[in-house]
Design a protein around this motif. Structure first.
Motif, PDB file in Angstrom:
ATOM      1  N   ASP A  66      15.889  38.837 -10.588  1.00  0.00           N
ATOM      2  CA  ASP A  66      17.074  39.418 -11.219  1.00  0.00           C
ATOM      3  C   ASP A  66      17.796  38.401 -12.085  1.00  0.00           C
ATOM      4  OD1 ASP A  66      16.603  41.831 -10.050  1.00  0.00           O
ATOM      5  OD2 ASP A  66      18.049  41.603  -8.433  1.00  0.00           O
ATOM      6  N   LEU A 104      22.042  42.443  -1.376  1.00  0.00           N
ATOM      7  CA  LEU A 104      22.624  43.698  -1.863  1.00  0.00           C
ATOM      8  C   LEU A 104      23.451  43.474  -3.123  1.00  0.00           C
ATOM      9  CD1 LEU A 104      23.732  45.419   1.472  1.00  0.00           C
ATOM     10  CD2 LEU A 104      21.853  46.094  -0.043  1.00  0.00           C
ATOM     11  N   GLY A 107      21.111  42.874  -6.118  1.00  0.00           N
ATOM     12  CA  GLY A 107      20.434  44.107  -6.506  1.00  0.00           C
ATOM     13  C   GLY A 107      21.343  45.070  -7.232  1.00  0.00           C
ATOM     14  N   MET A 108      22.552  45.259  -6.738  1.00  0.00           N
ATOM     15  CA  MET A 108      23.493  46.185  -7.374  1.00  0.00           C
ATOM     16  C   MET A 108      23.933  45.677  -8.754  1.00  0.00           C
ATOM     17  SD  MET A 108      23.654  48.711  -5.332  1.00  0.00           S
ATOM     18  CE  MET A 108      21.932  48.321  -4.979  1.00  0.00           C
ATOM     19  N   LEU A 163      21.023  46.314 -11.256  1.00  0.00           N
ATOM     20  CA  LEU A 163      20.927  47.729 -11.596  1.00  0.00           C
ATOM     21  C   LEU A 163      22.053  48.126 -12.541  1.00  0.00           C
ATOM     22  CD1 LEU A 163      20.010  49.327  -8.138  1.00  0.00           C
ATOM     23  CD2 LEU A 163      18.550  49.200 -10.169  1.00  0.00           C
ATOM     24  N   LEU A 189      15.948  47.727 -13.880  1.00  0.00           N
ATOM     25  CA  LEU A 189      15.883  48.863 -12.964  1.00  0.00           C
ATOM     26  C   LEU A 189      14.777  48.688 -11.913  1.00  0.00           C
ATOM     27  CD1 LEU A 189      16.420  51.779 -15.525  1.00  0.00           C
ATOM     28  CD2 LEU A 189      18.125  50.582 -14.138  1.00  0.00           C
ATOM     29  N   SER A 211      14.076  46.150 -10.266  1.00  0.00           N
ATOM     30  CA  SER A 211      14.443  45.210  -9.199  1.00  0.00           C
ATOM     31  C   SER A 211      14.714  45.923  -7.882  1.00  0.00           C
ATOM     32  CB  SER A 211      15.671  44.396  -9.606  1.00  0.00           C
ATOM     33  OG  SER A 211      16.808  45.227  -9.735  1.00  0.00           O
ATOM     34  N   VAL A 212      14.970  47.232  -7.930  1.00  0.00           N
ATOM     35  CA  VAL A 212      15.259  47.964  -6.698  1.00  0.00           C
ATOM     36  C   VAL A 212      14.058  47.936  -5.740  1.00  0.00           C
ATOM     37  CG1 VAL A 212      14.508  50.230  -7.537  1.00  0.00           C
ATOM     38  CG2 VAL A 212      16.295  50.076  -5.786  1.00  0.00           C
ATOM     39  N   LEU A 261      14.204  44.673  -3.913  1.00  0.00           N
ATOM     40  CA  LEU A 261      15.407  44.714  -3.080  1.00  0.00           C
ATOM     41  C   LEU A 261      15.133  45.403  -1.745  1.00  0.00           C
ATOM     42  CD1 LEU A 261      18.454  44.492  -2.499  1.00  0.00           C
ATOM     43  CD2 LEU A 261      18.755  46.595  -3.835  1.00  0.00           C
ATOM     44  N   ILE A 262      14.500  46.542  -1.790  1.00  0.00           N
ATOM     45  CA  ILE A 262      14.231  47.306  -0.572  1.00  0.00           C
ATOM     46  C   ILE A 262      13.319  46.525   0.375  1.00  0.00           C
ATOM     47  CG2 ILE A 262      13.115  49.384   0.334  1.00  0.00           C
ATOM     48  CD1 ILE A 262      14.073  50.812  -2.235  1.00  0.00           C
TER      49      ILE A 262
END
Length: 452
Positions: free
Chosen positions: A13, A78, A81-82, A85, A178, A180-181, A184-185
């Motif tokens: 990110d 978190l 990631g946010m 996004l 986008l 990167s989610v 992240l998970i």
């Protein structure tokens, strides 16, 4: 694995932003009319994250030393990631004007706050889980995750950069942010399975005294080590000059196409995923300082070779210089500093001390591309002031490394000698060892070292 995946997300990110700042952000989030000013503005927006990093390191380091490493590292994931996004969904300057620039900078600040807490937390966590005499090897995987994230961000951008101009500038640049989610998970799930580190748990359970502020404690007892880590961290300017300024210079001044340079960067950094664990393993055998100093000297020379290669227009010379500069020499430093910086501090202040020094030093690295843009002059050798700037940073970092303690062969409970001696923990450790030797009882676990 938890540190590797977490670092992969954080640096994926963090550096897709750097690639976008070099290739597309000057045209998307800044006024038209002066390309040079727009480029410097994009590099400055890249650098502002490094202003937020010390704050993130200080705040999250405080909680990491007070409540534990694990939960803090879940939060940093978190947040990163946010933020990424959000950047991927931003409207551009042509749509909402200056607010696009403001929102971009806010997203970048959030990325910086998260990244400022990640490196020190992941390094502390991995170091404290590692077996003695193998701490360098295991902790090197924190920065192996950095390399993985860098390669992933570069590889994702290669097909994006090859898109037609209109597609790239409208929707293409958003895709890497986008995506990167997915990481992240996966990283969040792995980190939820972690236990808190044994040495931190012992320190919490055995300490009956009220905890003091870690920042005040580390500055009081180990302020010199914070300064040493700060100066050694300035060496990371080599990384941002290579990945961000070098990319921009190669495509705008050197005449190389975006895809070729991105591919070279991906290969050079990808191979460092092999070199960094090897450097960590070797440092467990011969010590941290010899390898760090060798890496710094090598980068101080090879940065000139890298820019000379860019000036030739020969892609194979650029590839060779990139391997020497980034894969061989910089990897020697990058594979060792997570263990070395963390080992300079005692357990109760490790997260805070490492984060404060490291992130303050990285401010210079973050603004390295912008400083490079300001120093760049016209002509074939217009890059020389940029390389000299890098060399000055190397000299400062090497001086700090020379004045630092060797830590590779010290048991983890004896790390952070200035703090331990100041809080009488050193004498406690020595008395326990003496008693065990005289009584013949085996030492199954090192005693807790806590502030009075």
């Amino acid at each position: 694995m938890a540190s590797f995946l977490g670092s992969t997300l954080e640096y994926y990110d963090f550096f897709i932003y750097g690639t976008a700042a070099a290739l597309v952000f000057p045209r998307l989030f800044f006024p038209e009319g002066n390309q040079t000013i727009a480029t410097i503005g994009a590099f400055a927006s890249f650098g502002v994250a490094y202003i937020a990093r010390p704050l993130g390191g200080l705040v999250m380091g405080h909680f990491g030393d007070r409540i534990g490493r694990k939960n803090v590292l879940l939060f940093t994931l978190l947040l990163m990631g946010m933020a990424s996004l959000g950047i991927g969904l931003l409207p551009t300057y042509s749509q909402i004007g200056i607010w696009a620039t403001v929102l971009l900078v806010l997203g970048r600040l959030a990325q910086g706050f998260s990244a400022g807490a990640e490196a020190a937390g992941a390094s502390s966590l991995t170091l404290e889980h590692s077996p003695e005499r193998r701490r360098g090897f295991f902790t090197s995987f924190v920065m192996t995750g950095y390399a993985s994230g860098m390669v992933l961000s570069t590889v994702v951008f290669i097909p994006i950069a090859a898109l037609p101009e209109e597609a790239l500038m409208t929707w293409g640049w958003r895709v890497p942010f986008l995506l990167s989610v997915v990481v992240l998970i996966l990283a969040f799930w792995v980190r939820t399975k972690l236990d808190e580190t044994p040495v931190f748990q012992d320190e919490v359970e055995e300490s009956s005294a009220p905890k003091k502020l870690p920042a005040g404690q580390v500055l009081r007892f180990q302020g010199g080590d914070v300064l040493r880590v700060l100066l050694m961290s300035i060496f990371s300017v080599m990384q941002t000059i290579f990945t961000v300024f070098g990319l921009s210079y190669a495509t705008s001044q050197g005449g190389f196409d975006r895809t070729s340079i991105l591919t070279i960067n991906a290969v050079a950094i990808g191979l460092s995923m092999i070199m960094m664990p090897l450097a960590g393993l070797l440092s467990d055998r011969i010590g941290r300082k010899p390898l760090i100093l060798t890496s710094m000297a090598g980068c101080g020379v090879s940065i000139f070779l890298y820019f000379l290669a860019l000036g030739t227009g020969n892609i194979w010379l650029v590839f060779g210089a990139s391997l020497l500069f980034m894969t061989v020499f910089y990897s020697g430093f990058n594979g060792i500093w997570p263990s070395y910086f963390a080992e300079l501090f005692a357990t109760p202040v490790r997260y805070t001390g490492m984060a404060m020094g490291n992130q303050l030093g990285l401010v210079v690295a973050g603004f390295g591309p912008m400083i490079g843009g300001l120093l760049l002059t016209d002509g074939t050798f217009g890059w020389v002031p940029v390389a000299v700037f890098g060399l000055v940073c190397v000299i400062l970092a090497a001086g700090a490394a020379l004045s630092s303690r060797e830590t590779a062969f010290i048991p983890i409970t004896r790390l952070g000698e200035p703090y331990l001696r100041a809080t009488a923990s050193w004498e406690t450790e020595e008395s326990v060892e003496t008693h065990q030797k005289s009584s013949g009882s085996p030492k199954t676990q090192s005693p807790v070292l806590s502030p009075l």
